[in-house]
Write an enzyme that holds these catalytic residues in place. Structure first.
Site, short mmCIF file in Angstrom:
data_model
loop_
_atom_site.label_atom_id
_atom_site.label_comp_id
_atom_site.label_asym_id
_atom_site.label_seq_id
_atom_site.Cartn_x
_atom_site.Cartn_y
_atom_site.Cartn_z
N LYS A 204 61.06 134.08 23.73
CA LYS A 204 60.66 135.36 23.16
C LYS A 204 61.94 136.07 22.71
O LYS A 204 62.66 136.65 23.51
CB LYS A 204 59.91 136.20 24.19
CG LYS A 204 58.94 137.24 23.59
CD LYS A 204 59.59 138.40 22.88
CE LYS A 204 60.20 139.40 23.83
NZ LYS A 204 60.74 140.60 23.08
N GLU A 280 70.32 138.09 34.06
CA GLU A 280 71.65 138.59 33.71
C GLU A 280 71.44 140.00 33.19
O GLU A 280 70.93 140.19 32.09
CB GLU A 280 72.31 137.67 32.69
CG GLU A 280 73.81 137.85 32.58
CD GLU A 280 74.18 138.88 31.55
OE1 GLU A 280 74.44 140.04 31.97
OE2 GLU A 280 74.20 138.56 30.36
N CYS A 314 76.78 143.87 28.01
CA CYS A 314 76.64 144.06 29.45
C CYS A 314 78.00 144.02 30.14
O CYS A 314 78.16 144.55 31.24
CB CYS A 314 75.71 142.99 30.03
SG CYS A 314 76.25 141.30 29.68
N GLU A 411 74.81 153.10 32.77
CA GLU A 411 75.21 152.13 31.74
C GLU A 411 74.91 152.73 30.37
O GLU A 411 73.75 153.00 30.04
CB GLU A 411 74.49 150.80 31.91
CG GLU A 411 74.97 149.76 30.92
CD GLU A 411 74.25 148.43 31.05
OE1 GLU A 411 74.88 147.39 30.78
OE2 GLU A 411 73.05 148.43 31.42
#
Length: 511
Positions: A204, A280, A314, A411
């Protein structure tokens, strides 16, 4: 639209423009449908969705919108391809490796087109897509192609009347949910080890960036992978992604994205069939800069970490702790270097900084920048939008940041660098580890003893010494704490895509 002060791009600066790779003209995107069983399908619902160019806001094309029913169809194809006696299950591991090498050859052939599609769909500079994302994708395919016929078990000494061996077998059908920041590279990080181990996959791609994954579908067919081995269902996370996470016919899910969505995927996996999950996830990554470091190197590497891909990584270097004696000079040099970054058209080789992915991300970043100002951080550089069209944000540097501020804890996933000062090594380590995340960290020092000591104390899956974003296909990547579970890349990733079976024989005692 270009920011003053040069290109800031080492490759573009050193090579004549005529010798640089150039994007291709994409008049019409060829592959916009769902890819199942090596064939192209319209969605069962008949719905489509637009994929946009974040540099202009224009619609690139309409893509078929997969939903639960389309995922069911893809899973059925993947399970059929995994049946004992199927072409894929009968295929020897050396042949699997050759197919992965053939796919790598085709990616190399279409490298300019794939880099152009990636740049159009994500807004990342074309040259970065061509030199980094495509190079990494090809290396990943070739690395795991080489592993295909080297995945084997052991002979284990037991009681003398028994013999035990282990076999490494494929997990089965693997779901892969891909992020929008590195769509092609993250696709390869997942499908290459999965296929090397003999699994089938249902992918996906992110709804913001489906185009390169769909082009890979055409190359899967051209490389002559058996039907059903790779299936690609574009759609939304809340529908197609959720259907993969909870599907009883999927044996493992690999996801790269936010911590919040990762938690939902793990919950869905537990509620369905206890499928394996590798995650992750997010990061709030610390760098510690000691006063004995090469200061110019530290500034350069940390800015790569903070501003690469518009900060949409990230691994972004978002918390930088600088020893007091060099703090002011570090701030000055950081601002000086940030001024050389070129913001502009991602397809222009001179550009090193493109737009954010979409309006939602743009608004989130701008809100966090405003919070930094209001909460008392000192805005040293940037902090604003650029231009009237597109989603461009200036590289932004804050000093005098406190741990209580939002920009120190959340973040951001944007081009924002927060600078802190520290006195002692112990203080720096304690503050660096004071986060729910534990993905990567970096240490800048000329002392090997200090580098080893601090790297041992850091609660992160990766520690870089005097470098940043030094990722290699041979080395494992993943996080501690709420940055995820499991590892991608390297030999370690093979364990995530294989089951270990023990076979024990009773020996004839007269032998």
């Amino acid at each position: 639209m270009a920011q003053e002060g040069g290109t800031g791009n080492g490759v573009a600066d050193k090579i004549p423009a005529s010798d640089l790779p150039q994007p291709v003209k994409v008049q019409q995107v060829r592959h916009t449908k769902i890819f199942i069983n090596n064939e192209w399908h319209t969605s069962i619902s008949g719905r489509t969705f637009p994929t946009l160019n974040p540099a202009t806001g224009d619609t690139i094309c309409q893509v078929q919108e997969g939903d639960k029913e389309d995922v069911d169809k893809a899973v059925a194809a993947a399970r059929a391809a995994m049946q004992h006696g199927s072409a894929w299950r009968r295929m020897g591991p050396s042949r699997r490796g050759r197919l992965l090498h053939r796919l790598a050859d085709l990616v190399e052939r279409d490298r300019l087109l794939l880099a152009t599609l990636e740049s159009l769909d994500t807004g990342k500079p074309f040259l970065q897509a061509f030199l980094i994302d495509l190079e990494g994708s090809i290396e990943t395919l070739r690395y795991y192609a080489g592993w295909a016929d080297k995945i084997h078990g052991r002979t284990i000494p037991v009681d003398k009347t028994f013999m035990s061996i282990t076999k490494h077998e494929p997990v089965g059908v693997c779901g892969a949910i891909i992020p929008w920041n590195f769509p092609l590279l993250m696709l390869m990080w997942k499908i290459a080890p999965a296929l090397s181990c003999g699994n089938t996959v249902v992918v996906k791609p992110a709804e913001q960036t489906p185009l390169t994954a769909l082009h890979i579908g055409s190359l899967i067919k051209e490389a002559e992978f058996p039907p059903g081995v790779v299936n690609i269902v574009p759609g939304f996370g809340s529908t197609a992604g959720a259907a993969i996470a909870i599907h009883g016919g999927i044996d493992k899910v690999a996801f790269t994205g936010s911590t919040e969505v990762g938690q939902l995927i793990k919950e869905a996996a537990a509620k369905s069939n206890l499928k394996r999950v590798t995650l992750e996830l997010g990061g709030k990554n610390p760098c510690i800069v000691f006063d004995d470091c090469d200061l110019q190197l530290a500034v350069e590497e940390i800015q790569k970490g903070a501003f690469y891909n518009q900060g949409q990584c990230c691994t972004a270097a978002s918390r930088v702790f600088v020893q007091e004696s060099i703090y002011e000079e570090f701030v000055r040099l950081s601002v000086e270097k940030a001024k050389k970054i070129v913001i502009g058209d991602p397809l222009d080789p001179r550009t090193t900084h493109g737009p954010q992915i979409d309006q939602r991300q743009f608004d989130k970043i701008m809100d966090l920048i405003e919070s930094g100002k209001k909460e008392g951080a000192k805005l040293e550089y940037g902090g604003g939008a650029v231009g009237e069209k597109g989603l461009f944000i200036q590289p932004t540097i804050f000093s005098e940041v406190k741990h209580s501020m939002r920009i120190a804890k959340e973040e951001i996933f944007g081009p924002v660098l927060s600078l802190f000062s520290f006195k002692s090594q112990q203080e720096a380590v304690e503050r660096a580890n004071d986060s729910r995340y534990g993905l990567v960290s970096a240490v800048f020092t000329t002392s090997m003893d200090r580098a080893l000591s601090v790297s041992g104390d850091m609660e992160t899956g990766t520690v870089w010494i005097n470098c940043y974003n030094a990722l290699h296909v041979q080395t494992p990547f993943g996080g501690y704490k709420m940055s995820g579970n499991g590892r991608e890349l390297g030999e370690y990733a093979l364990a995530e895509y294989s089951e270990v079976k023990t076979v024990t024989f009773k020996m004839n005692p007269t032998m």
